[in-house]
Design a protein around this motif. Sequence first.
Motif, PDB file in Angstrom:
ATOM      1  N   SER A 164      52.442  23.520  -7.069  1.00 57.54           N
ATOM      2  CA  SER A 164      51.049  23.783  -6.708  1.00 57.54           C
ATOM      3  C   SER A 164      50.453  22.660  -5.871  1.00 57.54           C
ATOM      4  O   SER A 164      50.797  21.485  -6.044  1.00 57.54           O
ATOM      5  N   ASP A 177      47.525  28.903  -7.109  1.00 60.62           N
ATOM      6  CA  ASP A 177      48.345  29.143  -5.913  1.00 60.62           C
ATOM      7  C   ASP A 177      49.831  29.236  -6.272  1.00 60.62           C
ATOM      8  O   ASP A 177      50.571  30.027  -5.680  1.00 60.62           O
ATOM      9  N   ALA A 178      50.262  28.453  -7.266  1.00 61.92           N
ATOM     10  CA  ALA A 178      51.667  28.506  -7.686  1.00 61.92           C
ATOM     11  C   ALA A 178      51.992  29.854  -8.318  1.00 61.92           C
ATOM     12  O   ALA A 178      53.080  30.405  -8.120  1.00 61.92           O
ATOM     13  N   SER A 204      53.254  24.086 -12.218  1.00 58.14           N
ATOM     14  CA  SER A 204      52.286  23.129 -11.669  1.00 58.14           C
ATOM     15  C   SER A 204      52.919  22.228 -10.618  1.00 58.14           C
ATOM     16  O   SER A 204      52.221  21.671  -9.762  1.00 58.14           O
ATOM     17  N   PRO A 240      46.519  25.651 -11.247  1.00 60.01           N
ATOM     18  CA  PRO A 240      47.539  25.939 -10.233  1.00 60.01           C
ATOM     19  C   PRO A 240      47.702  27.433  -9.934  1.00 60.01           C
ATOM     20  O   PRO A 240      48.785  27.998 -10.040  1.00 60.01           O
ATOM     21  N   ALA A 271      47.701  30.727 -14.856  1.00 59.55           N
ATOM     22  CA  ALA A 271      47.419  29.407 -14.296  1.00 59.55           C
ATOM     23  C   ALA A 271      46.652  28.541 -15.292  1.00 59.55           C
ATOM     24  O   ALA A 271      46.888  27.329 -15.385  1.00 59.55           O
TER      25      ALA A 271
END
Length: 262
Positions: A44, A52-53, A41, A50, A69
């Motif tokens: 992100s 995208d992370a 997190s 999160p 996520a």
Amino acid sequence: MQADTTITAMGLIREALTQIARNRRWLLPIMGVIWLLQLPSFFSAENFIPQDAMELMGLPPGAASLIPAVIVMLAVYIGTAWSAVGWHRLTLMDERPAQALPRWHTQPILGYFVVSIFLPLLTWGLPALAVLPVLALLMALDAPMTLTEIAALPAGVMAIWLSLRLSPVQVSRAVQNPAHIAEAFRRTAHMSRPLWGVALLGGLFLTALVGSQMLVTPLLTDAEGYYLSDTVMFLDGTHFWATFFLFFLLTISIFNTIYRHM
């Protein structure tokens, strides 16, 4: 609990640090897995899930990144309260954790979680409202950022002081002996002066931390604000995660110390 009128700001911090040192063997089972799950997190840009992370870490888009996520999100929002409750119950009730995780107690954890969301609306909201006209004036005058930070510092110190005065509201949920806001404020009155000292130290620390981050970030990013490399992003995120964890651990240990002395 006996009221202790001899406690000092440094005494509170020293007692909290001693508490951490004495119980260090239990840090890993209480916080290790939960906080390790939280690590992604910190890479992100998302406020909630999160995903995208997960994709930055190499997982493909879609369910393959969404499911991990969601697990990370739960570790952040529920896991933080779970680990805090585990630490409170260890130090105040001598409740040992299970092998890899703190013991699960639904009512204390959910109560702690809810209080931790809504109590800052009071403890941080009131000082923010008080300083808002000053900050608005400084922004209208295009004042230097340093001057704005100096003006905001008293509000930050007051917010931390209020958080400390009302911390028994949170801790009492963890040990299943609820104290309300008025009761917590009344029973910590004898510690008001040392808590101002702790709040001042906390405010200076947070100001220095934010200031150092603002100085370092331009060195780690390009002109468009992107990290220079994935390695730089990982190191910066890991540093932020470790710093936040240590601050969290010290904070809830100070909360325990206040609860013991109120």
